[in-house]
Design a protein around this motif. Structure first.
Motif, PDB file in Angstrom:
ATOM      1  N   SER B 189       9.137   0.625 -10.264  1.00 13.49           N
ATOM      2  CA  SER B 189      10.417   1.285 -10.003  1.00 13.49           C
ATOM      3  C   SER B 189      11.152   0.716  -8.802  1.00 13.49           C
ATOM      4  CB  SER B 189      10.163   2.773  -9.766  1.00 13.49           C
ATOM      5  OG  SER B 189       9.241   2.924  -8.702  1.00 13.49           O
ATOM      6  N   GLY B 190      12.444   0.965  -8.804  1.00 14.08           N
ATOM      7  CA  GLY B 190      13.229   0.779  -7.584  1.00 14.08           C
ATOM      8  C   GLY B 190      13.821  -0.589  -7.356  1.00 14.08           C
ATOM      9  N   SER B 191      12.987  -1.587  -7.330  1.00 12.37           N
ATOM     10  CA  SER B 191      13.428  -2.895  -6.875  1.00 12.37           C
ATOM     11  C   SER B 191      14.577  -3.455  -7.710  1.00 12.37           C
ATOM     12  CB  SER B 191      12.252  -3.856  -6.952  1.00 12.37           C
ATOM     13  OG  SER B 191      12.700  -5.172  -6.786  1.00 12.37           O
ATOM     14  N   THR B 192      15.507  -4.112  -7.043  1.00 11.46           N
ATOM     15  CA  THR B 192      16.619  -4.727  -7.760  1.00 11.46           C
ATOM     16  C   THR B 192      16.433  -6.237  -7.876  1.00 11.46           C
ATOM     17  OG1 THR B 192      17.803  -4.801  -5.689  1.00 11.46           O
ATOM     18  CG2 THR B 192      18.375  -3.021  -7.206  1.00 11.46           C
ATOM     19  N   GLY B 193      15.333  -6.746  -7.368  1.00 10.64           N
ATOM     20  CA  GLY B 193      15.067  -8.175  -7.508  1.00 10.64           C
ATOM     21  C   GLY B 193      14.604  -8.462  -8.925  1.00 10.64           C
ATOM     22  N   ARG B 194      13.968  -9.601  -9.149  1.00  6.47           N
ATOM     23  CA  ARG B 194      13.439  -9.907 -10.481  1.00  6.47           C
ATOM     24  C   ARG B 194      12.421  -8.828 -10.838  1.00  6.47           C
ATOM     25  NH1 ARG B 194      11.428 -14.706 -14.060  1.00  6.47           N
ATOM     26  NH2 ARG B 194      11.020 -13.293 -15.805  1.00  6.47           N
ATOM     27  N   PRO B 195      12.636  -8.135 -11.946  1.00  6.40           N
ATOM     28  CA  PRO B 195      11.725  -7.031 -12.272  1.00  6.40           C
ATOM     29  C   PRO B 195      10.354  -7.530 -12.717  1.00  6.40           C
ATOM     30  CG  PRO B 195      13.599  -7.144 -13.805  1.00  6.40           C
ATOM     31  CD  PRO B 195      13.664  -8.352 -12.952  1.00  6.40           C
ATOM     32  N   ASN B 196       9.331  -6.784 -12.346  1.00  6.99           N
ATOM     33  CA  ASN B 196       7.969  -7.099 -12.757  1.00  6.99           C
ATOM     34  C   ASN B 196       7.483  -6.043 -13.730  1.00  6.99           C
ATOM     35  OD1 ASN B 196       7.623  -9.396 -11.139  1.00  6.99           O
ATOM     36  ND2 ASN B 196       7.019  -8.151  -9.385  1.00  6.99           N
ATOM     37  N   GLY B 197       7.203  -6.460 -14.960  1.00  4.03           N
ATOM     38  CA  GLY B 197       6.696  -5.519 -15.949  1.00  4.03           C
ATOM     39  C   GLY B 197       5.206  -5.736 -16.135  1.00  4.03           C
ATOM     40  N   ALA B 198       4.403  -4.754 -15.692  1.00  4.22           N
ATOM     41  CA  ALA B 198       2.956  -4.870 -15.881  1.00  4.22           C
ATOM     42  C   ALA B 198       2.659  -4.727 -17.376  1.00  4.22           C
ATOM     43  CB  ALA B 198       2.231  -3.806 -15.080  1.00  4.22           C
ATOM     44  N   VAL B 199       1.874  -5.659 -17.922  1.00  2.00           N
ATOM     45  CA  VAL B 199       1.534  -5.629 -19.347  1.00  2.00           C
ATOM     46  C   VAL B 199       0.313  -4.724 -19.517  1.00  2.00           C
ATOM     47  CG1 VAL B 199       0.839  -6.983 -21.352  1.00  2.00           C
ATOM     48  CG2 VAL B 199       2.392  -7.975 -19.649  1.00  2.00           C
ATOM     49  N   ILE B 200       0.545  -3.529 -20.064  1.00  2.00           N
ATOM     50  CA  ILE B 200      -0.536  -2.567 -20.274  1.00  2.00           C
ATOM     51  C   ILE B 200      -1.022  -2.736 -21.716  1.00  2.00           C
ATOM     52  CG2 ILE B 200      -1.216  -0.132 -20.175  1.00  2.00           C
ATOM     53  CD1 ILE B 200      -0.153  -1.326 -17.472  1.00  2.00           C
ATOM     54  N   THR B 201      -2.263  -3.143 -21.872  1.00  2.00           N
ATOM     55  CA  THR B 201      -2.803  -3.331 -23.216  1.00  2.00           C
ATOM     56  C   THR B 201      -3.253  -1.976 -23.788  1.00  2.00           C
ATOM     57  OG1 THR B 201      -5.058  -3.625 -22.444  1.00  2.00           O
ATOM     58  CG2 THR B 201      -3.687  -5.612 -22.572  1.00  2.00           C
ATOM     59  N   HIS B 202      -3.511  -1.956 -25.080  1.00  2.00           N
ATOM     60  CA  HIS B 202      -4.051  -0.735 -25.684  1.00  2.00           C
ATOM     61  C   HIS B 202      -5.388  -0.374 -25.043  1.00  2.00           C
ATOM     62  CE1 HIS B 202      -1.300   0.382 -28.992  1.00  2.00           C
ATOM     63  NE2 HIS B 202      -0.905  -0.868 -28.852  1.00  2.00           N
ATOM     64  N   ILE B 472       0.972  -3.438   2.600  1.00  2.00           N
ATOM     65  CA  ILE B 472       0.935  -4.736   3.263  1.00  2.00           C
ATOM     66  C   ILE B 472       2.200  -5.489   2.899  1.00  2.00           C
ATOM     67  CG2 ILE B 472      -0.216  -6.973   3.376  1.00  2.00           C
ATOM     68  CD1 ILE B 472      -2.802  -5.515   2.704  1.00  2.00           C
ATOM     69  N   LYS B 473       2.479  -5.450   1.607  1.00  2.00           N
ATOM     70  CA  LYS B 473       3.709  -6.064   1.115  1.00  2.00           C
ATOM     71  C   LYS B 473       4.879  -5.397   1.824  1.00  2.00           C
ATOM     72  CE  LYS B 473       2.368  -5.672  -3.520  1.00  2.00           C
ATOM     73  NZ  LYS B 473       2.811  -5.323  -4.857  1.00  2.00           N
ATOM     74  N   ASP B 474       5.965  -6.086   1.907  1.00  2.00           N
ATOM     75  CA  ASP B 474       7.123  -5.491   2.544  1.00  2.00           C
ATOM     76  C   ASP B 474       7.852  -4.612   1.564  1.00  2.00           C
ATOM     77  OD1 ASP B 474       6.839  -6.575   5.145  1.00  2.00           O
ATOM     78  OD2 ASP B 474       7.311  -8.508   4.267  1.00  2.00           O
ATOM     79  N   ALA B 475       7.194  -3.522   1.253  1.00  2.00           N
ATOM     80  CA  ALA B 475       7.809  -2.595   0.310  1.00  2.00           C
ATOM     81  C   ALA B 475       8.082  -1.285   1.023  1.00  2.00           C
ATOM     82  CB  ALA B 475       6.890  -2.356  -0.878  1.00  2.00           C
ATOM     83  N   ILE B 476       9.148  -0.658   0.626  1.00  2.00           N
ATOM     84  CA  ILE B 476       9.540   0.603   1.221  1.00  2.00           C
ATOM     85  C   ILE B 476       9.499   1.625   0.099  1.00  2.00           C
ATOM     86  CG2 ILE B 476      11.507   1.819   2.251  1.00  2.00           C
ATOM     87  CD1 ILE B 476      12.192  -1.224   3.255  1.00  2.00           C
ATOM     88  N   ILE B 477       8.728   2.689   0.296  1.00  2.00           N
ATOM     89  CA  ILE B 477       8.595   3.693  -0.768  1.00  2.00           C
ATOM     90  C   ILE B 477       9.273   4.975  -0.332  1.00  2.00           C
ATOM     91  CG2 ILE B 477       7.008   4.901  -2.293  1.00  2.00           C
ATOM     92  CD1 ILE B 477       4.922   2.829  -1.677  1.00  2.00           C
ATOM     93  N   VAL B 478      10.343   5.311  -1.020  1.00  3.75           N
ATOM     94  CA  VAL B 478      11.029   6.570  -0.737  1.00  3.75           C
ATOM     95  C   VAL B 478      11.210   7.304  -2.062  1.00  3.75           C
ATOM     96  CG1 VAL B 478      13.088   7.642   0.252  1.00  3.75           C
ATOM     97  CG2 VAL B 478      12.248   5.499   1.208  1.00  3.75           C
ATOM     98  N   HIS B 479      10.847   8.564  -2.082  1.00  2.00           N
ATOM     99  CA  HIS B 479      10.938   9.393  -3.288  1.00  2.00           C
ATOM    100  C   HIS B 479      10.236   8.745  -4.481  1.00  2.00           C
ATOM    101  CE1 HIS B 479      14.662  11.313  -1.320  1.00  2.00           C
ATOM    102  NE2 HIS B 479      13.545  11.877  -0.962  1.00  2.00           N
ATOM    103  N   GLY B 480       9.100   8.147  -4.211  1.00  2.00           N
ATOM    104  CA  GLY B 480       8.288   7.609  -5.290  1.00  2.00           C
ATOM    105  C   GLY B 480       8.772   6.273  -5.837  1.00  2.00           C
ATOM    106  N   ALA B 481       9.896   5.771  -5.332  1.00  2.00           N
ATOM    107  CA  ALA B 481      10.402   4.487  -5.823  1.00  2.00           C
ATOM    108  C   ALA B 481      10.110   3.389  -4.805  1.00  2.00           C
ATOM    109  CB  ALA B 481      11.895   4.569  -6.083  1.00  2.00           C
ATOM    110  N   ASN B 482       9.689   2.249  -5.313  1.00  2.00           N
ATOM    111  CA  ASN B 482       9.425   1.098  -4.450  1.00  2.00           C
ATOM    112  C   ASN B 482      10.700   0.296  -4.267  1.00  2.00           C
ATOM    113  OD1 ASN B 482       6.441   0.461  -3.891  1.00  2.00           O
ATOM    114  ND2 ASN B 482       6.486   1.298  -5.958  1.00  2.00           N
ATOM    115  N   HIS B 483      11.007  -0.018  -3.049  1.00  2.00           N
ATOM    116  CA  HIS B 483      12.146  -0.891  -2.795  1.00  2.00           C
ATOM    117  C   HIS B 483      11.629  -2.105  -2.046  1.00  2.00           C
ATOM    118  CE1 HIS B 483      14.783   2.478  -3.806  1.00  2.00           C
ATOM    119  NE2 HIS B 483      13.928   3.206  -3.124  1.00  2.00           N
ATOM    120  N   ALA B 484      11.892  -3.295  -2.570  1.00  2.00           N
ATOM    121  CA  ALA B 484      11.474  -4.489  -1.848  1.00  2.00           C
ATOM    122  C   ALA B 484      12.389  -4.644  -0.647  1.00  2.00           C
ATOM    123  CB  ALA B 484      11.555  -5.705  -2.747  1.00  2.00           C
ATOM    124  N   ALA B 485      11.782  -4.866   0.519  1.00  2.00           N
ATOM    125  CA  ALA B 485      12.574  -5.005   1.737  1.00  2.00           C
ATOM    126  C   ALA B 485      13.600  -6.124   1.588  1.00  2.00           C
ATOM    127  CB  ALA B 485      11.643  -5.277   2.920  1.00  2.00           C
TER     128      ALA B 485
END
Lengths: 89, 598
Positions: B189-202, B472-485
């Motif tokens: 969630s959150g980030s406006t950079g290149r989105p990362n979609g985790a591939v969840i297998t069955h 560790i990553k430069d991520a900012i989490i507000v209201h459950g959404a990750n924002h890349a710094a």
């Protein structure tokens, strides 16, 4: 508990509330700019609309806000409503 | 596995890739189909709509109905598109949303759980995700079809889920997905950079959902309630996957309805006699702030309320537990937990009947990366109190040196690494970021071990329990959404051309009581910090960041040019900016700023 839905009074209240939120003077709130353009987050928007509902005894569908996204437009739109007789959860 | 599925790292298949027949592998549709056969008339999925009636109108589907609708839509998808195509779900929170996701699983299409294109603040993000996922079809509901059409540029078909002809159900192929087949893409969630979609297998889906079911003590007799958005990993799991696997009755409401009146959530827990629900830390604060008294609420049925998806605060846990004790809330009901989308959803949680652990840590030792537990928390000047997230659920968690990948000894802080059948296969078509985070080698005393996920979270293990300290990553989490710094910094650069482009820093600092993290932005101005007021810096930065990212900076600070900490190559050291800000009571150039912080 419902008050009058005079659009001017409602706009003044809403402007004051947004000014408080954005830490600006009320005269700096442009009533013709959509709320998201003013820098109001969607969560704040919902919270302020909930306050508006409670204050004026209205039920405001979120779609109304999307169709009337500025202070001016929203208040003129809402002024057309009579306060709803609803018991709030 | 469809040939056009190209995960970044294919060299080591996920640990769940066992022989499907040998261990009785059953994908979620097979399990749900079984519930429909054995107790089809039981209620499965309800949506409580607060849009028309403030009391909430219930719409309920039985297991047989959910299965029928999923099969019907699955058959339509199978007839229209090749297996393995991505299908974006843009429905509002509703039973249709759940049916849409389940239909994709039945059909062997890869679901992409997203949200309707309603909020102009989020359309850019939505467009970026759609470009990445490249869907063959968009699933929506009638009233929003037109909006979705324009989003797809008219090229991608848009279907209204509720218009599916139920008779189609008999045409469903009965496709039985293998454990390595992708089930859905979980975009973080959150980030406006290149989105990362985790591939969840069955395989990930079933393993992870079993972990949730076991960890939270769920069965077919434990009602579940949720307002969490279904496009979020925790929302999808609590709201659809866990109840459908366990055979439990879930009552959904919309996130908006919760934010408008938080009391609706707690009321729903009582009315539904819910055993299980959850939310990010801010949700609990919101309840305490906006629900003045517990009268009329009954929370005596609640056994597990997970608190996850953003940093857990001890004060929040205590305040919420205390505020709603009068409504019958058990003192151990709120469960700090830890998880991330890359591990499907849950990594660790406090178990039923167990209260969370609080540790008072020596703040100075902690800053140096060591855990020193203070027996008496009043004695030391600098104490950090942390809540434990419980033991790992069906997976391994270790602490590693983030630079070298060497396992850290007990009692030290490091990056949390995770390995288990729930760890995703990688990011969708992103070999670079996939290789950086997935299938890492952890160096232990016995040598190297493959298959570890780097979480980017800082934490430690104590008595087998996971404690999370931050990112560790430069991520900012507000209201459950990750924002890349870096995304926020880009926005600031664009909004403030007067800023030195290489000297814009965004970071998170802990907020006060009843608040989540606060976002702080620091810039060097070409004309000097004294010009900040003249150019309306604070107002412009706050408006631009809020508009684009949905979070407003708490503090905006201008400092002297060249005064921010940099690396030898001239790159800004965000972590040091943050440390100075905190140490000096705010100003990261070491000077004290006269402007009042609010």
């Amino acid at each position: 508990m419902s008050r009058s839905t005079d659009p001017a009074e409602m706009a003044a209240w809403l402007t004051g509330r947004l000014a408080e939120l954005l830490e600006l003077a009320p005269e700096e709130i442009d009533v013709t700019v959509p709320l998201d353009g003013l820098g109001v987050t969607s969560m704040e928007e919902v919270t302020v609309v909930a306050e508006l509902e409670e204050r004026y005894g209205l039920t405001i569908p979120v779609a109304d806000l999307r169709r009337h996204p500025t202070v001016e437009a929203l208040c003129s739109h809402l002024a057309g409503f009579t306060p709803a007789e609803v018991s709030r959860p | 596995m469809p040939d056009h599925f190209a995960p970044g790292s294919a060299s080591h298949p996920p640990a769940v890739d066992r022989s499907p027949e040998a261990d009785g592998w059953r994908p979620l549709p097979a399990v749900l189909n079984g519930h429909a056969t054995h107790h089809g008339t039981r209620p499965a999925l309800s949506f409580v709509d607060h849009g028309r009636d403030p009391e909430g109108t219930w719409q309920t589907l039985t297991f047989a109905e959910v299965d029928l609708r999923a099969r019907a839509l699955a058959a339509a998808l199978e007839a229209g598109f090749p297996r393995g195509g991505r299908v974006a779900v843009l429905c509002p929170q509703s039973v249709e949303y759940a049916v849409a996701v389940l239909a994709c699983l039945y059909a062997g299409m890869i679901a992409v759980p997203l949200f309707p294109p309603e909020d102009p603040r989020r359309t850019e993000r939505l467009a970026a995700v759609l470009a990445d996922a490249d869907p063959v079809c968009l699933l929506s509901v009638g009233p929003q079809q037109a909006l979705c059409q324009s989003l797809g540029g008219g090229r991608v078909p848009v279907w209204a889920v509720e218009e599916t002809e139920p008779r189609l159900a008999r045409d469903w192929s009965g496709h039985r997905a293998g454990p390595a087949e992708p089930a859905y893409l979980q975009y973080t969630s959150g980030s406006t950079g290149r989105p990362n979609g985790a591939v969840i297998t069955h395989g990930n889906l079933v393993a992870s959902t079993r972990q949730v079911v076991d960890g939270c003590g769920l069965s077919d007799g434990t009602p579940i309630a949720s307002w969490l958005p279904l496009f979020h990993d925790m929302g999808l799991n609590i709201g659809v996957l866990a109840p459908m696997l366990a055979g439990a009755h879930v009552a959904l409401m919309s996130p908006l309805a919760f934010i408008q009146r938080p009391r609706r959530w707690l009321r729903l827990l009582g009315v539904h006699r819910a055993h299980f629900s959850g939310g990010p830390n801010f949700a609990y604060d919101l309840c305490v702030q906006r629900i003045p008294d517990a009268a009329g609420l009954d929370l005596s049925s609640v056994r597990v309320l997970t608190n996850g998806a953003e940093p857990v605060r001890v004060d929040t846990l205590r305040r919420f537990t205390e505020a709603f004790a009068a409504a019958g809330l058990a003192p151990d009901a709120v469960k700090p937990s830890y998880g991330l989308a890359e591990a499907t959803v849950l990594v660790a949680c406090n178990r039923v009947g167990q209260s969370w652990t609080e540790l008072a840590l020596d703040g100075d030792a902690l800053a140096a990366g060591a855990i020193s537990i203070l027996p008496d928390r009043d004695r030391a000047a600098r104490v950090t109190t942390v809540a434990g997230c419980g033991r790992p659920v069906g997976q391994d968690v270790r602490v590693a040196d983030p630079e070298t990948g060497v396992e850290r000894p007990p009692g030290s802080v490091g990056e949390l690494w995770v390995r288990g059948p729930n760890v995703a296969a990688g990011y969708w078509q992103q070999p670079g970021p996939t290789a950086a985070l997935f299938d890492r080698v952890l160096t232990t005393a016995d040598g190297g071990e493959h298959g570890w996920l780097r979480t980017g979270d800082l934490g430690f293990l104590h008595d087998g329990e996971v404690f999370v300290l931050g990112r560790i990553k430069d991520a900012i989490i507000v209201h459950g959404a990750n924002h890349a710094a870096s995304d926020i910094e880009d926005t600031v650069r664009r909004a403030v051309p007067e800023a030195v482009p290489t000297a814009v820093a965004a970071f998170a600092v802990p907020g006060g009581d009843g608040e989540g993290d606060r976002l702080v932005v620091v810039v060097e101005l070409v004309a000097g910090p004294q010009s900040a007021e003249d150019i309306g810096l604070r107002r412009r930065v706050r408006a631009a960041v809020a508009e684009r990212h949905g979070v407003r900076p708490y503090d905006v600070l201008a400092v002297r040019r060249g005064s921010l900490p940099r690396t030898t190559s001239g790159k800004l050291r965000r972590g040091d900016c943050r440390a100075r800000y905190l140490a000096d009571g705010r100003s990261p150039d070491g000077s004290t700023d006269s402007k009042e912080s609010k």
